[in-house]
Motif scaffolding. Structure first.
Motif, PDB file in Angstrom:
ATOM      1  N   TRP A  34      51.565 -59.299   6.685  1.00 20.95           N
ATOM      2  CA  TRP A  34      50.314 -59.251   5.936  1.00 20.95           C
ATOM      3  C   TRP A  34      49.184 -59.617   6.881  1.00 20.95           C
ATOM      4  O   TRP A  34      49.325 -60.536   7.700  1.00 20.95           O
ATOM      5  N   THR A  35      48.054 -58.914   6.764  1.00 23.54           N
ATOM      6  CA  THR A  35      46.863 -59.261   7.527  1.00 23.54           C
ATOM      7  C   THR A  35      45.640 -59.214   6.616  1.00 23.54           C
ATOM      8  O   THR A  35      45.610 -58.478   5.628  1.00 23.54           O
ATOM      9  N   ALA A  36      44.635 -59.990   6.944  1.00 24.77           N
ATOM     10  CA  ALA A  36      43.410 -60.052   6.151  1.00 24.77           C
ATOM     11  C   ALA A  36      42.518 -58.836   6.368  1.00 24.77           C
ATOM     12  O   ALA A  36      41.628 -58.570   5.568  1.00 24.77           O
ATOM     13  N   GLU A  37      42.762 -58.107   7.442  1.00 21.10           N
ATOM     14  CA  GLU A  37      41.953 -56.932   7.769  1.00 21.10           C
ATOM     15  C   GLU A  37      42.798 -56.003   8.634  1.00 21.10           C
ATOM     16  O   GLU A  37      43.913 -56.346   9.023  1.00 21.10           O
ATOM     17  N   SER A  38      42.284 -54.832   8.920  1.00 22.59           N
ATOM     18  CA  SER A  38      42.996 -53.889   9.773  1.00 22.59           C
ATOM     19  C   SER A  38      43.260 -54.509  11.143  1.00 22.59           C
ATOM     20  O   SER A  38      42.392 -55.169  11.710  1.00 22.59           O
ATOM     21  N   GLU A  39      44.460 -54.326  11.660  1.00 19.82           N
ATOM     22  CA  GLU A  39      44.866 -54.909  12.938  1.00 19.82           C
ATOM     23  C   GLU A  39      45.448 -53.820  13.852  1.00 19.82           C
ATOM     24  O   GLU A  39      46.658 -53.701  14.003  1.00 19.82           O
ATOM     25  N   PRO A  40      44.583 -53.004  14.473  1.00 23.40           N
ATOM     26  CA  PRO A  40      45.076 -51.939  15.347  1.00 23.40           C
ATOM     27  C   PRO A  40      45.968 -52.443  16.479  1.00 23.40           C
ATOM     28  O   PRO A  40      46.940 -51.773  16.851  1.00 23.40           O
ATOM     29  N   ALA A  41      45.686 -53.623  17.009  1.00 23.02           N
ATOM     30  CA  ALA A  41      46.505 -54.163  18.109  1.00 23.02           C
ATOM     31  C   ALA A  41      47.920 -54.481  17.622  1.00 23.02           C
ATOM     32  O   ALA A  41      48.887 -54.248  18.341  1.00 23.02           O
ATOM     33  N   LEU A  42      48.057 -55.009  16.426  1.00 20.80           N
ATOM     34  CA  LEU A  42      49.388 -55.295  15.881  1.00 20.80           C
ATOM     35  C   LEU A  42      50.148 -53.991  15.671  1.00 20.80           C
ATOM     36  O   LEU A  42      51.319 -53.893  16.053  1.00 20.80           O
ATOM     37  N   LEU A  43      49.500 -53.002  15.104  1.00 20.20           N
ATOM     38  CA  LEU A  43      50.149 -51.709  14.906  1.00 20.20           C
ATOM     39  C   LEU A  43      50.617 -51.130  16.239  1.00 20.20           C
ATOM     40  O   LEU A  43      51.756 -50.672  16.369  1.00 20.20           O
ATOM     41  N   ARG A  44      49.768 -51.195  17.233  1.00 17.81           N
ATOM     42  CA  ARG A  44      50.107 -50.700  18.574  1.00 17.81           C
ATOM     43  C   ARG A  44      51.286 -51.483  19.162  1.00 17.81           C
ATOM     44  O   ARG A  44      52.223 -50.905  19.704  1.00 17.81           O
ATOM     45  N   ASN A  45      51.277 -52.815  19.037  1.00 14.86           N
ATOM     46  CA  ASN A  45      52.376 -53.645  19.555  1.00 14.86           C
ATOM     47  C   ASN A  45      53.699 -53.317  18.868  1.00 14.86           C
ATOM     48  O   ASN A  45      54.747 -53.257  19.514  1.00 14.86           O
ATOM     49  N   LEU A  46      53.655 -53.103  17.552  1.00 18.47           N
ATOM     50  CA  LEU A  46      54.874 -52.754  16.820  1.00 18.47           C
ATOM     51  C   LEU A  46      55.420 -51.404  17.290  1.00 18.47           C
ATOM     52  O   LEU A  46      56.624 -51.259  17.508  1.00 18.47           O
ATOM     53  N   GLN A  47      54.532 -50.443  17.462  1.00 17.23           N
ATOM     54  CA  GLN A  47      54.959 -49.123  17.924  1.00 17.23           C
ATOM     55  C   GLN A  47      55.513 -49.192  19.348  1.00 17.23           C
ATOM     56  O   GLN A  47      56.539 -48.573  19.652  1.00 17.23           O
ATOM     57  N   GLN A  48      54.869 -49.950  20.220  1.00 19.93           N
ATOM     58  CA  GLN A  48      55.344 -50.088  21.592  1.00 19.93           C
ATOM     59  C   GLN A  48      56.693 -50.788  21.659  1.00 19.93           C
ATOM     60  O   GLN A  48      57.472 -50.551  22.576  1.00 19.93           O
ATOM     61  N   ALA A  49      56.970 -51.649  20.666  1.00 22.28           N
ATOM     62  CA  ALA A  49      58.262 -52.333  20.615  1.00 22.28           C
ATOM     63  C   ALA A  49      59.356 -51.413  20.067  1.00 22.28           C
ATOM     64  O   ALA A  49      60.522 -51.805  20.010  1.00 22.28           O
ATOM     65  N   GLY A  50      58.980 -50.194  19.657  1.00 23.40           N
ATOM     66  CA  GLY A  50      59.973 -49.238  19.198  1.00 23.40           C
ATOM     67  C   GLY A  50      60.171 -49.161  17.697  1.00 23.40           C
ATOM     68  O   GLY A  50      61.111 -48.526  17.223  1.00 23.40           O
ATOM     69  N   PHE A  51      59.300 -49.816  16.934  1.00 23.93           N
ATOM     70  CA  PHE A  51      59.398 -49.752  15.480  1.00 23.93           C
ATOM     71  C   PHE A  51      58.712 -48.495  14.952  1.00 23.93           C
ATOM     72  O   PHE A  51      57.717 -48.046  15.507  1.00 23.93           O
ATOM     73  N   GLN A  52      59.234 -47.984  13.854  1.00 24.34           N
ATOM     74  CA  GLN A  52      58.526 -46.969  13.092  1.00 24.34           C
ATOM     75  C   GLN A  52      57.639 -47.765  12.133  1.00 24.34           C
ATOM     76  O   GLN A  52      58.129 -48.666  11.435  1.00 24.34           O
ATOM     77  N   CYS A  53      56.337 -47.474  12.093  1.00 27.97           N
ATOM     78  CA  CYS A  53      55.400 -48.339  11.373  1.00 27.97           C
ATOM     79  C   CYS A  53      54.611 -47.607  10.308  1.00 27.97           C
ATOM     80  O   CYS A  53      54.319 -46.426  10.441  1.00 27.97           O
ATOM     81  N   ARG A  54      54.255 -48.371   9.283  1.00 26.37           N
ATOM     82  CA  ARG A  54      53.343 -47.913   8.239  1.00 26.37           C
ATOM     83  C   ARG A  54      52.301 -48.993   8.021  1.00 26.37           C
ATOM     84  O   ARG A  54      52.611 -50.186   8.059  1.00 26.37           O
ATOM     85  N   GLU A  55      51.086 -48.579   7.781  1.00 28.82           N
ATOM     86  CA  GLU A  55      49.990 -49.497   7.443  1.00 28.82           C
ATOM     87  C   GLU A  55      49.597 -49.205   6.002  1.00 28.82           C
ATOM     88  O   GLU A  55      49.235 -48.074   5.672  1.00 28.82           O
ATOM     89  N   ILE A  56      49.682 -50.208   5.140  1.00 35.23           N
ATOM     90  CA  ILE A  56      49.391 -50.029   3.724  1.00 35.23           C
ATOM     91  C   ILE A  56      48.161 -50.855   3.353  1.00 35.23           C
ATOM     92  O   ILE A  56      48.198 -52.093   3.432  1.00 35.23           O
ATOM     93  N   PRO A  57      47.060 -50.209   2.959  1.00 37.21           N
ATOM     94  CA  PRO A  57      45.882 -50.957   2.512  1.00 37.21           C
ATOM     95  C   PRO A  57      46.174 -51.605   1.152  1.00 37.21           C
ATOM     96  O   PRO A  57      46.792 -50.967   0.280  1.00 37.21           O
ATOM     97  N   VAL A  58      45.767 -52.835   0.990  1.00 32.10           N
ATOM     98  CA  VAL A  58      45.955 -53.542  -0.278  1.00 32.10           C
ATOM     99  C   VAL A  58      44.689 -54.305  -0.637  1.00 32.10           C
ATOM    100  O   VAL A  58      43.927 -54.722   0.234  1.00 32.10           O
ATOM    101  N   ALA A  59      44.496 -54.490  -1.924  1.00 35.29           N
ATOM    102  CA  ALA A  59      43.336 -55.240  -2.415  1.00 35.29           C
ATOM    103  C   ALA A  59      43.637 -56.732  -2.417  1.00 35.29           C
ATOM    104  O   ALA A  59      44.792 -57.149  -2.517  1.00 35.29           O
TER     105      ALA A  59
END
Length: 77
Positions: A34-59
């Motif tokens: 969970w993050t309080a706002e969009s975290e492009p660096a986290l998404l990039r780190n997860l992808q570089q670590a070899g994970f398949q990733c999804r970003e889900i916006p939530v209220a």
């Protein structure tokens, strides 16, 4: 993580921490962040670590007018 992260926990979100998480999961296993706002660096780190990733916006709450928070799903391939 960047807006609320404690310095001692920073290692969880990159390099060795994500490698440890990946080893702990079986293929198809998932971890959510969970993050309080969009975290492009986290998404990039997860992808570089070899994970398949999804970003889900939530209220923030049911009556919120925008979905600023994010949940990142990292799946081990």
């Amino acid at each position: 993580p960047s807006s609320l992260i404690q310095p001692g926990n920073a290692q969880i979100y990159n390099g060795r921490g994500l490698d440890t998480l990946k080893r702990a999961l079986t293929p198809g296993g998932q971890a959510a962040f969970w993050t309080a706002e969009s975290e492009p660096a986290l998404l990039r780190n997860l992808q570089q670590a070899g994970f398949q990733c999804r970003e889900i916006p939530v209220a923030r709450h049911l009556q919120a007018k925008r979905q600023a928070h994010r949940i990142y799903i990292a799946e081990k391939r």
